[in-house]
Each structure stands twice: as C-alpha cells, then as structure tokens.
Scaffold this motif. Sequence first.
Motif, PDB file in Angstrom:
ATOM      1  N   CYS A 838       0.834  -1.205   0.000  1.00  0.00           N
ATOM      2  CA  CYS A 838       0.000   0.000   0.000  1.00  0.00           C
ATOM      3  C   CYS A 838       0.864   1.249   0.000  1.00  0.00           C
ATOM      4  O   CYS A 838       2.068   1.194   0.241  1.00  0.00           O
ATOM      5  CB  CYS A 838      -0.951   0.000   1.204  1.00  0.00           C
ATOM      6  SG  CYS A 838      -0.102   0.071   2.804  1.00  0.00           S
ATOM      7  N   GLN A 839       0.206   2.344  -0.288  1.00  0.00           N
ATOM      8  CA  GLN A 839       0.859   3.638  -0.252  1.00  0.00           C
ATOM      9  C   GLN A 839       0.217   4.511   0.813  1.00  0.00           C
ATOM     10  O   GLN A 839      -0.986   4.444   1.042  1.00  0.00           O
ATOM     11  CB  GLN A 839       0.727   4.340  -1.608  1.00  0.00           C
ATOM     12  CG  GLN A 839       1.588   3.762  -2.707  1.00  0.00           C
ATOM     13  CD  GLN A 839       1.479   4.573  -3.970  1.00  0.00           C
ATOM     14  OE1 GLN A 839       0.436   5.168  -4.251  1.00  0.00           O
ATOM     15  NE2 GLN A 839       2.554   4.611  -4.752  1.00  0.00           N
ATOM     16  N   LYS A 840       1.033   5.329   1.423  1.00  0.00           N
ATOM     17  CA  LYS A 840       0.551   6.200   2.479  1.00  0.00           C
ATOM     18  C   LYS A 840       0.743   7.647   2.018  1.00  0.00           C
ATOM     19  O   LYS A 840       1.866   8.109   1.847  1.00  0.00           O
ATOM     20  CB  LYS A 840       1.364   5.947   3.742  1.00  0.00           C
ATOM     21  CG  LYS A 840       0.664   6.213   5.048  1.00  0.00           C
ATOM     22  CD  LYS A 840       1.624   5.804   6.149  1.00  0.00           C
ATOM     23  CE  LYS A 840       1.078   6.156   7.491  1.00  0.00           C
ATOM     24  NZ  LYS A 840       0.295   5.135   8.108  1.00  0.00           N
ATOM     25  N   ALA A 841      -0.343   8.357   1.798  1.00  0.00           N
ATOM     26  CA  ALA A 841      -0.246   9.744   1.344  1.00  0.00           C
ATOM     27  C   ALA A 841      -0.004  10.684   2.516  1.00  0.00           C
ATOM     28  O   ALA A 841      -0.466  10.446   3.625  1.00  0.00           O
ATOM     29  CB  ALA A 841      -1.539  10.134   0.629  1.00  0.00           C
ATOM     30  N   PHE A 842       0.771  11.737   2.261  1.00  0.00           N
ATOM     31  CA  PHE A 842       0.948  12.742   3.293  1.00  0.00           C
ATOM     32  C   PHE A 842       1.003  14.120   2.648  1.00  0.00           C
ATOM     33  O   PHE A 842       1.342  14.277   1.476  1.00  0.00           O
ATOM     34  CB  PHE A 842       2.210  12.492   4.131  1.00  0.00           C
ATOM     35  CG  PHE A 842       3.496  12.746   3.411  1.00  0.00           C
ATOM     36  CD1 PHE A 842       4.089  14.005   3.436  1.00  0.00           C
ATOM     37  CD2 PHE A 842       4.139  11.729   2.717  1.00  0.00           C
ATOM     38  CE1 PHE A 842       5.283  14.241   2.784  1.00  0.00           C
ATOM     39  CE2 PHE A 842       5.336  11.962   2.060  1.00  0.00           C
ATOM     40  CZ  PHE A 842       5.917  13.222   2.080  1.00  0.00           C
ATOM     41  N   VAL A 843       0.606  15.111   3.423  1.00  0.00           N
ATOM     42  CA  VAL A 843       0.628  16.500   2.990  1.00  0.00           C
ATOM     43  C   VAL A 843       1.305  17.328   4.074  1.00  0.00           C
ATOM     44  O   VAL A 843       1.067  17.119   5.258  1.00  0.00           O
ATOM     45  CB  VAL A 843      -0.805  17.038   2.747  1.00  0.00           C
ATOM     46  CG1 VAL A 843      -0.746  18.475   2.242  1.00  0.00           C
ATOM     47  CG2 VAL A 843      -1.536  16.158   1.753  1.00  0.00           C
ATOM     48  N   ILE A 844       2.166  18.257   3.649  1.00  0.00           N
ATOM     49  CA  ILE A 844       2.848  19.156   4.594  1.00  0.00           C
ATOM     50  C   ILE A 844       2.494  20.586   4.230  1.00  0.00           C
ATOM     51  O   ILE A 844       2.606  20.980   3.068  1.00  0.00           O
ATOM     52  CB  ILE A 844       4.374  18.985   4.541  1.00  0.00           C
ATOM     53  CG1 ILE A 844       4.760  17.527   4.825  1.00  0.00           C
ATOM     54  CG2 ILE A 844       5.062  19.919   5.522  1.00  0.00           C
ATOM     55  CD1 ILE A 844       6.231  17.255   4.671  1.00  0.00           C
ATOM     56  N   GLN A 845       2.037  21.350   5.214  1.00  0.00           N
ATOM     57  CA  GLN A 845       1.617  22.738   4.968  1.00  0.00           C
ATOM     58  C   GLN A 845       2.244  23.647   6.016  1.00  0.00           C
ATOM     59  O   GLN A 845       2.206  23.343   7.215  1.00  0.00           O
ATOM     60  CB  GLN A 845       0.096  22.850   5.052  1.00  0.00           C
ATOM     61  CG  GLN A 845      -0.424  24.273   4.996  1.00  0.00           C
ATOM     62  CD  GLN A 845      -0.287  24.898   3.617  1.00  0.00           C
ATOM     63  OE1 GLN A 845      -0.743  24.309   2.647  1.00  0.00           O
ATOM     64  NE2 GLN A 845       0.331  26.049   3.533  1.00  0.00           N
ATOM     65  N   HIS A 846       2.841  24.744   5.556  1.00  0.00           N
ATOM     66  CA  HIS A 846       3.375  25.725   6.496  1.00  0.00           C
ATOM     67  C   HIS A 846       2.243  26.577   7.043  1.00  0.00           C
ATOM     68  O   HIS A 846       1.393  27.066   6.289  1.00  0.00           O
ATOM     69  CB  HIS A 846       4.401  26.620   5.794  1.00  0.00           C
ATOM     70  CG  HIS A 846       4.907  27.736   6.659  1.00  0.00           C
ATOM     71  ND1 HIS A 846       4.870  29.057   6.277  1.00  0.00           N
ATOM     72  CD2 HIS A 846       5.440  27.719   7.907  1.00  0.00           C
ATOM     73  CE1 HIS A 846       5.370  29.804   7.246  1.00  0.00           C
ATOM     74  NE2 HIS A 846       5.725  29.020   8.247  1.00  0.00           N
ATOM     75  N   ILE A 847       2.189  26.760   8.363  1.00  0.00           N
ATOM     76  CA  ILE A 847       1.201  27.614   9.005  1.00  0.00           C
ATOM     77  C   ILE A 847       1.711  29.052   8.970  1.00  0.00           C
ATOM     78  O   ILE A 847       2.765  29.349   9.546  1.00  0.00           O
ATOM     79  CB  ILE A 847       0.943  27.182  10.464  1.00  0.00           C
ATOM     80  CG1 ILE A 847       0.576  25.707  10.528  1.00  0.00           C
ATOM     81  CG2 ILE A 847      -0.130  28.055  11.095  1.00  0.00           C
ATOM     82  CD1 ILE A 847      -0.675  25.358   9.771  1.00  0.00           C
ATOM     83  N   PRO A 848       0.980  29.965   8.309  1.00  0.00           N
ATOM     84  CA  PRO A 848       1.469  31.350   8.185  1.00  0.00           C
ATOM     85  C   PRO A 848       1.701  32.004   9.541  1.00  0.00           C
ATOM     86  O   PRO A 848       1.070  31.657  10.536  1.00  0.00           O
ATOM     87  CB  PRO A 848       0.336  32.050   7.415  1.00  0.00           C
ATOM     88  CG  PRO A 848      -0.368  30.952   6.692  1.00  0.00           C
ATOM     89  CD  PRO A 848      -0.284  29.758   7.591  1.00  0.00           C
ATOM     90  N   GLU A 849       2.619  32.942   9.539  1.00  0.00           N
ATOM     91  CA  GLU A 849       2.949  33.744  10.726  1.00  0.00           C
ATOM     92  C   GLU A 849       3.444  32.884  11.889  1.00  0.00           C
ATOM     93  O   GLU A 849       3.246  33.222  13.045  1.00  0.00           O
ATOM     94  CB  GLU A 849       1.737  34.584  11.187  1.00  0.00           C
ATOM     95  CG  GLU A 849       1.065  35.381  10.098  1.00  0.00           C
ATOM     96  CD  GLU A 849       2.026  36.316   9.389  1.00  0.00           C
ATOM     97  OE1 GLU A 849       2.992  36.773  10.032  1.00  0.00           O
ATOM     98  OE2 GLU A 849       1.834  36.582   8.197  1.00  0.00           O
ATOM     99  N   SER A 850       4.034  31.746  11.570  1.00  0.00           N
ATOM    100  CA  SER A 850       4.543  30.879  12.644  1.00  0.00           C
ATOM    101  C   SER A 850       5.696  30.059  12.100  1.00  0.00           C
ATOM    102  O   SER A 850       6.017  30.110  10.916  1.00  0.00           O
ATOM    103  CB  SER A 850       3.439  29.939  13.150  1.00  0.00           C
ATOM    104  OG  SER A 850       3.232  28.876  12.240  1.00  0.00           O
ATOM    105  N   ASN A 851       6.301  29.304  12.988  1.00  0.00           N
ATOM    106  CA  ASN A 851       7.339  28.375  12.570  1.00  0.00           C
ATOM    107  C   ASN A 851       6.817  26.940  12.595  1.00  0.00           C
ATOM    108  O   ASN A 851       7.554  25.990  12.873  1.00  0.00           O
ATOM    109  CB  ASN A 851       8.565  28.498  13.490  1.00  0.00           C
ATOM    110  CG  ASN A 851       8.271  28.045  14.903  1.00  0.00           C
ATOM    111  OD1 ASN A 851       7.172  28.290  15.399  1.00  0.00           O
ATOM    112  ND2 ASN A 851       9.219  27.389  15.552  1.00  0.00           N
ATOM    113  N   LEU A 852       5.517  26.765  12.319  1.00  0.00           N
ATOM    114  CA  LEU A 852       4.891  25.450  12.383  1.00  0.00           C
ATOM    115  C   LEU A 852       4.681  24.844  11.005  1.00  0.00           C
ATOM    116  O   LEU A 852       4.390  25.542  10.034  1.00  0.00           O
ATOM    117  CB  LEU A 852       3.531  25.534  13.084  1.00  0.00           C
ATOM    118  CG  LEU A 852       3.525  25.806  14.582  1.00  0.00           C
ATOM    119  CD1 LEU A 852       2.095  25.752  15.103  1.00  0.00           C
ATOM    120  CD2 LEU A 852       4.398  24.821  15.332  1.00  0.00           C
ATOM    121  N   LEU A 853       4.830  23.548  10.949  1.00  0.00           N
ATOM    122  CA  LEU A 853       4.396  22.761   9.806  1.00  0.00           C
ATOM    123  C   LEU A 853       3.221  21.897  10.252  1.00  0.00           C
ATOM    124  O   LEU A 853       3.290  21.262  11.310  1.00  0.00           O
ATOM    125  CB  LEU A 853       5.518  21.831   9.319  1.00  0.00           C
ATOM    126  CG  LEU A 853       6.673  22.441   8.541  1.00  0.00           C
ATOM    127  CD1 LEU A 853       7.689  21.360   8.212  1.00  0.00           C
ATOM    128  CD2 LEU A 853       6.197  23.114   7.270  1.00  0.00           C
TER     129      LEU A 853
END
Length: 948
Positions: A838-853
């Motif tokens: 199987c394949q495992k999908a992932f998405v990474i998004q930067h949270i604006p105005e922060s140092n968070l992903l």
Amino acid sequence: MVYYKLSKFYQFVVKNNYFCPKITEKLVSNYKLNEANNHKYVDVKKYKDVEPIVKIEKVDGMELVKKFAKDMENMLGRKMDSVKKMAETAEDADLYHEYNATLKFDYYNAMLINTLDEDGNYVELGGEFPLDKNEHFNRLSVNIQQSVIQVPTSVYNKDPDILNGVYMSEALNEVFVSNYEKDPTLTWQYFGSPTGFLRLYPGTVNLVQLPFVRYIQAATSPKDIIIVVDASGSMKGLRMTIAKHTINTILNTLGENDFVNVIAYTDYVQYLDPCFKGTLVQANQENREHFKLLVGGLHVKGEGKVKKAVKEAFHVLNEVREHVYGSLCNQAIMLITDGAMEDFQQVFEEFNWPERRVRVFTYLIGREVTFAENVKWIACNNKGYYAHISTLADVQQNVMEYLHVLSRPMVISHSHDIIWTEAYMDTVLFSTQAQSLQLMSSVAMPVFSKKEKNLSHGVLLGVVGTDVPLKALMRLAPQFKLGVHGYAFLNTNNGYILSHPDLRPLYKEGKKLKPKPNYNSVDLSEIEWQDTDDALRTAMVKGTTGTLSLDVRTTLDKGRRVMFLKNDYFYTTINETPFSLGIMLPQGHGKFIFTGNISVEEGLHDLTASDVMIANEWTYCETDSDPNYHELTQLQAVAHYLTGKEPDLRCDEVLLKQTLFDVVVTAPMEAYWTAILLNASGIDDGIETAFIGTRSGLLRTFRYVGAEKRVAKRFLTPSDKENLFTLNHFPVWYRHAVENPAGNFLYYAPQEDMQGSLPCLEPSISFCPLVPSLVSMCGRVFLGEIDGSVMSQLLQMGMFKSKKTKGDILQPCDTEYFSFIYQPSVKETNSFIECGRCQKAFVIQHIPESNLLLIVVQADCDCSRQYSSITMEPREMVLVFILNLSLHNASVKCERMKSQKIRRRPKSCHAYHPQENAKDCGGAAEMQLSTIVFLTSLFVSSATDTAT
C-alpha cells in the motif's frame, strides 16, 4: 493564493475527520484576521512620548572588550601578587633553614587528620583539625586558618627530606591566610616540592592525590623534548614496565608550550607514531594522552642500537631549529635504557659538541649497573643528568631531577617567570564530600634556593601557585551587557579555548559527567569555524586589538537548533598573561539598550513579588567576597542590599538599575494575565504558563493551572542550561524568539517531548515546529541546506535515534553533520510513502505567521513492519533526518595532531647561563670514554670466553 491553499488544506483535514481541528481552526482564523488587517499590528507609543523617563544607549563593542580585559587583568594581577608573596616567603624561609637529617617535626597530614586509632586517640600526624563547610570552596569542609600537607602514598611521610621541606614551608601558612583575607576570591593556594609533598591551603581532608604535575611547568622555560627508549630484548618484564612509567611521568611534566616526540629503538629506529616521523608535536593534553596510549603497546625484541636512535633525535632537533618551530628554547634528549655498549662518542662530537645546545638526560633502568658508567658519561658530557631507576617507586623523584638542571639558568639569573597553565578540569574528590567539576587555570611561580653555595647548582625548592576558576573570571564579562546572543570567550597564546559558550568539555557516562579526552586542546578555529581564513584566530593569538565581521550559522539547544547571524567580533589581549579576550555582538538587535530611572522603593516592591525571578547564575551582587553572604541567593542578596540590610555587599549598580526598570515596566502583565484567567472564555485548554523575560535576566511568570494539573512540571528544564560552562546564558526559548521575524509566533517544543510524543499528536495529524537538528560531540560543525522537494522525501524516512554501544570510548574527532533548514519559499508539498502493498499519502503545509508545519498522514496503511527499526510509534511523523559523515580517519587525525598553527611563544627563555655548574650531573664525569669503552669491551669479551 496562500490563504486559498490553506483553506483547502483545512477543509481536507475536517472532511476526513482528522484530530486537532480546534487548533487548526484557531490558526486559520488568526490568519484570516491578519489578512483582513493587511498584517498591520497595533503600534506602541512612540519613543518621544516616553523620552523623559527612558533613554537609548548604544552598545560599543570595542569599548566593552577593553573594559572587560582591564577588569580581568586587575583580577589576575591580584592572583599573581599573591603568588609572588608566597615565592618570596618560601625563599626567605629556606635561606635561614639549615638541613637537619635527624629533624623531628609533627605536621597535619591531609590523609590522616581527625583519624582515631582503636583506643580513641588521634593517630600520628593526624591530630584534631577543625573543619567547616565553605560555600566558596565548593561546599567542602575546610579550615581557612591552617594548611595541610599531602604526601604520596609511595613516599615515607617521615623521610628527612619531607620533614625538612615541611618544616621550612611552615612559614607559608601565615601568607596563605593573609592572601585570602586581602583577596577573598582566591581559591586553593599551594606549595609543591620536588621531593613529592604538597602544602595545600585551606586545609581539608584529602583522599585523592592532587595532580601536582600540572604546576611544575613553572619550574622551567619551554622545552623541545625527544624521549628515546630502549625496546630491545634485555628490557623485558619489569624493566619495560619501569621504562613505560618513566616515559609517562616525563610526559606529565610537559605543557602546551612544550614540544615532544617518542622514539623506540632496537636494531632499528621506530617512531611510536609513524605520523610524527621526523618532527615534534605540541605537548598538549591530546598528544600527551595519545603517546601514553602508544607507550602502553610497546613490546621488546631484538638487540639495542642506541647510536642510531640518538643520531635520529639530533637530526629532528636540528630540523626544529633550522625551520623555526617548536619551543625554540630548551632542547633535550631523554634516554631510557638498561645499558649502552656502543662507541657513541662520535655522535655527540658530530651533532652536539662543542656548543652542547642539546642536553641529554639518561635513565638507567633495572637493578644491574654493569653499564652505569657509559650511561653516566653520556649525561655528564652533554650538560644533562644521570639517574638510576631500579623500582617503580624511584620513577617520580628521579624524573624530577631534570627539572633542577633545566631550571639552573633561571635560578642563577634569579628570574621568576610567572606561568599560566592550560585549562584543566578540577575533578578532585575531597573525601566523600563533593566532586568539583569546573574548568580552571593556575598561575604558578618557581621557588629557588638563594643560598650562595647552591646558586651554580640551580636548586629548585618547588613551585607556588593558586587556582583560578574560569567561571569566576568570565563573570567580569556579564551577559546583560552583551545581549541575548552576544558572548565573551577566552583563548591562550596557542589558540586553545579557555572559555567559550560552545565549548562542551564534558560527556555523560551513565549518571556521571566526565571530561572529553581533548577538552582543553580545542582550537578556536574548531568552534568559530566560520573563520575559514583564521583571521580572528591569528589576530587573537598574536595579542592584537581589533574587530572583524563574519556571517555565521550558529546553533542553540546543545546544537539541535540552527540560526543564521551576522556577527561582529571585538578582541584584545589581557596584559601580563598569555590570554586574549574576545566578545561577539550580533548585528541587528542588541545594538541599543533601553534604560530608565526607577525609584528603589517602587522597584523593590515589584522585585519581591511571587511571580518574579532573576538569573541566580548572574552576578547581581558578589556573594563570594564574604562567608556571611555565601548562603544568599542573588535575589536575596539584591533585596538585602537595596533595603540597606547589607550595605557592604558589592553589587553591580548598572545591572540593578536595569533590573528595577524592567520589573516595573513589566508589572502590569500580572494584572493582564489575571484578567484573562478570570474571563472564562479567555484561556484555551492546555495553556499552563504565561511568561516574559528581559535582557536583565528578569523572568516574570503566571500559572494558569495548579501543580496537580501541570504537564510541564518544570518551566525551565535542566536542558535549558546548555552545559556547565555556558555562563550567564539566556534560555533557549528566549534566544530563539529574538531572531524570529517581528509579528511571527514561535512554537518551541523541548527536545525531551520530541523523542516519541508531542502534545496533541495523533497517528494521523501533528503540528511540528521547524526544529533543525544538529548533534556534535567533537569540535567542528558544518550546516547544510536542502530544498523543499528533497526535504519532503527525507520526511518519509522517520526520526533516527543515535544509539551508543555500551562500552564505547569517546575519542577526539572531527565529525560533519548536515542539518536541514526549512526554506520559507516552500509553503506546502505532498507525496507518498511506499509501504509494501500500500501507499501512504501525506501533505505538509506551512502555518502562516509561525514556525509550524502541519503534517497530515493517511492512517489506513500500516508501515510499522517496513520501518521496524524506527523507534517512533506508527504515526510516520518525521521532524528531521540527521546524516553523520565521520571524517575521523587516520590521515585526518594525523594532520590535525601534528599541525603547526600560528602561536605566540612565551616572551622569556632561559636555556643557558655561563655560571652553570654542568659537572653536577648525577654521577662521575671524570672517567674518559675510551677507558669506559675499553673496560666494557673487556667485560663483554671475558663473558663471551667464559660462555664458550
């Protein structure tokens, strides 16, 4: 466009019923609010509105470094004055003391004091000795009115030489006490005798031998030494054991201003380390320990041909002189053998006579003295000294004889050179009371006999000195004047670090901290590694004054977090010492300081509030200067001083003024936090503490939950204190936030929480601070950058955890680590993790105005089997991938250990004096070599005939 993508991403999270929607929603709503306001923030009052009560002061780096250096010069000058008084007193005491072979004298033996026998009586040399705990001396029990004597267990404590030395040095006790009263910052004071005893003040019970060898460098000028050891078959067994101990003892007498090599010989010449063939290497701790390790592996074989080995040693020393490296002062060959049968006169005629620039010291090993005259002749005809070592117990005293010889020119000219030792770790255990673990340096001075009959012989009575904790010295460059990322550092004339916030000299073994093998041989270029041209190092080593700017990538949190700064360096020399001081001030923030006038009453009222703390490691008031203040915390000392309870306390008026200003200005925060707490809808679940920190070391906190509900039991964890020798540090959260862009939010996850579980972390979704990871146990660090696409692929891998095999020994090394730095231009990315079927999908998004992903991972595909080596639970969330490329190979290590970087040689050199009595060489020098060779040949010939 960015907001549209974030909205779509948020819809994806909610639609699939992933966890933590509340946090995501709040982040998105905050972003909408900022978008609506065009990212405008409420401005504070303009400076002109508050100008009557505050002012801005510019930080002048050059002015600061010069002031700090002058303060350090004054402090170290007081230590040198104390040592000079000790030396004068000891020499005068010896001048009027006549040696008495039948002397009977009782003294306090550090190993025996307060010890009772079976009948309840004090044992001999161990009378009643009052002891009191003293904060200034690491809370050890000491007697500040009396010194004690320490005698090695291998030496008879009533030996006439010991008793006469102890009796003569009794006069020092009064000077010790007087010095301490005049300068309460003094630590241990001592007098060490070549006979082996040590007089130590203040007196204390001592169950561990003090390493006096680190002080004896004061007895001689810098040295170039080649140790030549006989490794032939006749040296087997106890003889080789004694020879190895002799080599190690000689190595222990050397310091970083000396140079050395070790040659073994049989029927051929063998360098202990082929890397060092034909050269000398600096006798720093790393190289000394390296030689000791090689000496342990020496094996005997074959026939001894001393002539080749001595010739090779002369070749090397001649090369040193011609190419102008090494100490360029004393030169000596130390010959360790059980006999010499060859006709070796020609070697000395060719290479050393008539000038006799190179002294030759000979050590005859074993009980047999068949070839003693040959070995004596070598020493006596080359301005050296002969010693016969028949047992292990003879080694220490006989090796020390060479110091008497090398000190003769200094004695005759009556030159008292003051030396400062290399940094060393004070790890001595005093009884079972405590273990002192801090970096120290010592200032020491030789003590000579002034008796007329001894002048030409150059009698060395011993060495006096005192220790200087580097931590105390660095307090003279207070952190509040340098700012958050600013720091001060010290290095020696050899370029080695004495103190630097990135110097990490310790490692953990179990629950104990231990010094790394080369902790005091770390070069400035290995820490300030962006100084690729050695411009900063060269300027400081040469003792010049100036400034330099560098673009740097620096680390926080024990190297786990990375920042990019442009730093200004300011440096100057500390007069009358081999040390140079540097300070670093980052460009941008910290160039200006807000100050203001606040009344003591108003400031003290706020300072004593329950929610206020100040940095207890900072020196707001000097509590070491008087035993009455030792138990006070810094906050207590400040309160006592400001209220007039302790007006004699020495406090930093500038720092106190700044602290009072900060505490009054931040006082309204308590009311604000309280209002939020009373408003039921004003505080989110999970928030435990609000806090604010200032440049003066002030910390104001507010707890939103009781102790029973706290997840974070400690607000400032032990890991915030980066190591024992990062002085006056700011917490990591403060240092990291300062470099964050204005208006952005910084989320900081302590490293302990990142080892397997983060707050609000479920198998399918997580918020991850961008935490670059960097771990370095060695010296040099390189940081690299990667783009978002490569990072997205590496994030599939999982978090790797370094595991240290039990029993591994840390060795000096250079290791390169790559740290992955997030690129702000990459706002989001997505990919797949292949998990077999199987394949495992992932998405990474930067949270604006922060140092968070924000990381979202598909949850219906199990990758746990494929990634079974990964220690994390199957949430496949990855923060950082660490790639460790070791450069620790033989060629790199060889080049580093024998490298001859620019260094500043000590100013004085005493290698020769025309009035020196070279006939005092430990044995009969009158016998002609031809006679010796003839008798030797006759003996060998007779022995051969008999055997036949």
